[in-house]
Scaffold this active site. Structure first.
Site, mmCIF file in Angstrom:
data_model
loop_
_atom_site.group_PDB
_atom_site.id
_atom_site.type_symbol
_atom_site.label_atom_id
_atom_site.label_comp_id
_atom_site.label_asym_id
_atom_site.label_seq_id
_atom_site.Cartn_x
_atom_site.Cartn_y
_atom_site.Cartn_z
ATOM 1 N N SER A 136 1.778 -4.293 -1.656
ATOM 2 C CA SER A 136 1.943 -3.058 -0.898
ATOM 3 C C SER A 136 0.701 -2.888 -0.043
ATOM 4 C CB SER A 136 2.069 -1.862 -1.850
ATOM 5 O OG SER A 136 1.974 -0.640 -1.155
ATOM 6 N N TYR A 149 -0.065 4.076 -8.720
ATOM 7 C CA TYR A 149 0.548 3.039 -7.890
ATOM 8 C C TYR A 149 -0.504 2.098 -7.308
ATOM 9 C CZ TYR A 149 3.819 1.000 -4.498
ATOM 10 O OH TYR A 149 4.603 0.140 -3.762
#
Length: 242
Positions: A136, A149
């Site tokens: 990501s 995250y």
């Protein structure tokens, strides 16, 4: 005909990638928790195999990989994609249960899938294969309130680097794709939250563009590898850009 296992295949980037690989003539193992969604995606095609499982359960992932290999003879590639967002906030606001859920799916789930795939690729004849981890932009730069995250995605980068090194003598290539805001149900929900909070909406790109990038990485010959690839919406800011 090559074979790929895609985790998190029931929605979002995983689903778009699965649809593209099936259209391109690959045999695709579809792994996710929601069996009904997998069956709808497979649509009865002989080149699609539904493998309902939770990536946080190592035994379940090993059973899925073994079933795929038994049916199709080998595993050529894995898109290690499954991941979750948990409620955001500063670290003192984070529920420890959400921290552990993030670790279980985003990091342990990645480990479990890579472990099972690596073992299969090492044992099969001819030996080798390719593992593509979905990182990501959070593996480079955090979003506000994203401690769970972001931490897990930094861990994925460490996993990718080590797999790339350890896989060389077995013909196993490993790489990572870091995607910035492909339009999915999950990102739409994040945008709804930002809109409610009076924050500017995130710039997005078509999820099909992310899927095509995964296909490119998976289609390379054994002699070539993309170690890290960043694909993002053109106007999306991130570290190193304005």
């Amino acid at each position: 005909m090559k074979t790929i296992l895609i985790t998190g295949a029931s929605s979002g980037i995983g689903r778009a990638t699965a649809e593209l690989f099936l259209a391109e003539g690959w045999r695709v193992g579809l792994l996710a928790r929601r069996a009904g969604r997998l069956e709808a995606l497979a649509g009865g095609r002989q080149s699609a195999m539904c493998l309902p499982a939770d990536v946080s359960d190592l035994a379940a992932v090993e059973v899925a990989v073994a079933a795929l290999a038994e049916k199709w003879g080998r595993l050529d590639a894995v898109f290690n994609n499954a991941g979750i967002f948990t409620p955001q906030g500063t670290i003192d606001e984070i529920d420890p249960d959400d921290w552990h859920r993030s670790l279980a799916v985003n990091l342990t789930g990645m480990f479990n899938t890579a472990r099972a795939a690596f073992a299969q690729m090492r044992a099969q004849d001819p030996q080798g294969g390719r593992i593509i981890n979905n990182g990501s932009l959070s593996a480079h730069s955090p979003r506000e309130g994203s401690v769970c995250y972001t931490t897990t995605k930094h861990g994925v980068t460490g996993l990718t680097r080590t797999l790339s090194l350890d896989g060389r003598r077995f013909g196993i290539a490993a790489g990572q794709i870091d995607i910035g805001n492909a339009r999915t149900e999950l990102v739409d929900k994040l945008n709804e939250r930002m809109l409610a909070e009076g924050k500017p909406l995130m710039d997005m790109m078509d999820v099909a563009d992310a899927a095509r990038s995964v296909l490119h990485m998976a289609s390379l010959p054994p002699s070539a590898n993309v170690l890290f690839q960043t694909v993002l919406a053109t106007n999306m800011p991130y570290v190193g850009r304005g």
